[in-house]
Design a protein around this motif. Structure first.
Motif, PDB file in Angstrom:
ATOM      1  N   PHE A   1      32.215  64.190  21.614  1.00  7.91           N
ATOM      2  CA  PHE A   1      33.279  64.818  20.832  1.00  7.91           C
ATOM      3  C   PHE A   1      34.633  64.266  21.261  1.00  7.91           C
ATOM      4  O   PHE A   1      35.462  63.895  20.420  1.00  7.91           O
ATOM      5  N   VAL A   2      34.832  64.171  22.573  1.00  9.74           N
ATOM      6  CA  VAL A   2      36.091  63.630  23.110  1.00  9.74           C
ATOM      7  C   VAL A   2      36.223  62.144  22.764  1.00  9.74           C
ATOM      8  O   VAL A   2      37.289  61.689  22.343  1.00  9.74           O
ATOM      9  N   VAL A   3      35.148  61.372  22.922  1.00  9.92           N
ATOM     10  CA  VAL A   3      35.186  59.932  22.626  1.00  9.92           C
ATOM     11  C   VAL A   3      35.560  59.698  21.168  1.00  9.92           C
ATOM     12  O   VAL A   3      36.416  58.858  20.854  1.00  9.92           O
ATOM     13  N   ARG A   4      34.927  60.430  20.260  1.00 10.77           N
ATOM     14  CA  ARG A   4      35.230  60.257  18.827  1.00 10.77           C
ATOM     15  C   ARG A   4      36.670  60.630  18.519  1.00 10.77           C
ATOM     16  O   ARG A   4      37.336  59.967  17.722  1.00 10.77           O
TER      17      ARG A   4
ATOM     18  N   PRO B   1      36.074  53.189   9.649  1.00  8.82           N
ATOM     19  CA  PRO B   1      35.224  54.180  10.325  1.00  8.82           C
ATOM     20  C   PRO B   1      33.947  53.560  10.895  1.00  8.82           C
ATOM     21  O   PRO B   1      33.427  54.043  11.886  1.00  8.82           O
ATOM     22  N   VAL B   2      33.483  52.488  10.289  1.00  7.92           N
ATOM     23  CA  VAL B   2      32.278  51.827  10.796  1.00  7.92           C
ATOM     24  C   VAL B   2      32.541  51.258  12.192  1.00  7.92           C
ATOM     25  O   VAL B   2      31.691  51.336  13.078  1.00  7.92           O
TER      26      VAL B   2
ATOM     27  N   SER C   1      31.337  54.321  19.179  1.00  9.00           N
ATOM     28  CA  SER C   1      30.751  55.606  19.586  1.00  9.00           C
ATOM     29  C   SER C   1      29.273  55.459  19.908  1.00  9.00           C
ATOM     30  O   SER C   1      28.786  56.030  20.893  1.00  9.00           O
ATOM     31  N   VAL C   2      28.564  54.702  19.099  1.00 12.30           N
ATOM     32  CA  VAL C   2      27.129  54.516  19.328  1.00 12.30           C
ATOM     33  C   VAL C   2      26.893  53.771  20.639  1.00 12.30           C
ATOM     34  O   VAL C   2      25.968  54.097  21.392  1.00 12.30           O
TER      35      VAL C   2
ATOM     36  N   PHE D   1      24.768  54.159  26.188  1.00 11.12           N
ATOM     37  CA  PHE D   1      24.945  54.057  27.641  1.00 11.12           C
ATOM     38  C   PHE D   1      24.744  55.417  28.318  1.00 11.12           C
ATOM     39  O   PHE D   1      24.109  55.505  29.375  1.00 11.12           O
ATOM     40  N   LEU D   2      25.287  56.466  27.727  1.00 16.95           N
ATOM     41  CA  LEU D   2      25.133  57.793  28.316  1.00 16.95           C
ATOM     42  C   LEU D   2      23.668  58.216  28.359  1.00 16.95           C
ATOM     43  O   LEU D   2      23.177  58.679  29.404  1.00 16.95           O
ATOM     44  N   TRP D   3      22.951  58.053  27.243  1.00 20.03           N
ATOM     45  CA  TRP D   3      21.551  58.457  27.220  1.00 20.03           C
ATOM     46  C   TRP D   3      20.688  57.575  28.118  1.00 20.03           C
ATOM     47  O   TRP D   3      19.708  58.043  28.694  1.00 20.03           O
TER      48      TRP D   3
END
Length: 177
Positions: A43-46, A58-59, A65-66, A71-73
């Motif tokens: 949410f913060v990153v976006r 937006p792409v 974001s992806v 990386f997080l997952w």
């Protein structure tokens, strides 16, 4: 005799599952907390990407974001494996991914260089579509600035140059009015 072997195997299985239960519970609690944490981080990153790149497609913001989400997952997955007791597999996956990322980044280094230069050119207030610019041996009107390349109109033709080559050294040609 065979019934005794089966009973012994079942007893061993139940014992191993009971022994592993605390680790499994800890790992699944970790996954739940990580999912909530990742949701908050994304949410913060976006929001930051939307604020810092308002004019971008937006792409492009979604792509960034992806990348952050993957990386997080991946970090969560490696931590999960460690909590469950599969630290050797987690270490192997981490090392293999590091080497893979190194190879990919080396293979894509020119493209990455062009993309970074493209961001600088897109943000440069002195380099805009419609300006006449001299970049290397090309002098023409900037038709479009894209992430990896810039298009010039030169004598009715379109000339495409990599952004890294342009960003290194370019000169704005002032109109003679």
């Amino acid at each position: 005799m065979q019934v005794g072997v089966i009973n012994q195997a079942l007893e061993q299985l139940v014992t191993n599952v009971v022994d592993a239960l605390p680790r499994l519970i800890t790992a699944f609690v970790f996954l739940a907390i990580a999912a909530v944490g990742i949701k908050a981080i994304m949410f913060v990153v976006r929001a930051v990407l939307k604020r810092s790149l308002p004019g971008e497609s937006p792409v492009y913001r979604q792509f960034l974001s992806v990348i952050v989400l993957v990386f997080l997952w991946f970090g969560v997955a490696l931590s999960f494996l460690s909590i469950v007791g599969l630290t050797a597999i987690a270490a192997s996956l981490g090392t293999a991914t590091g080497f893979l990322a190194l190879g990919v980044s080396y293979a894509l280094s020119e493209m990455i260089k062009d993309a970074v230069a493209g961001v600088y050119l897109l943000r440069d207030p002195d380099f805009n579509p419609g300006d006449t610019v001299k970049a290397g041996d090309t002098t023409g009107e900037v038709a479009a600035i894209e992430l990896r390349k810039t298009r010039f109109r030169v004598d009715g033709d379109t000339v495409v140059r990599a952004n890294a080559a342009i960003e290194e050294r370019w000169t704005k040609v002032e109109s003679e009015s």
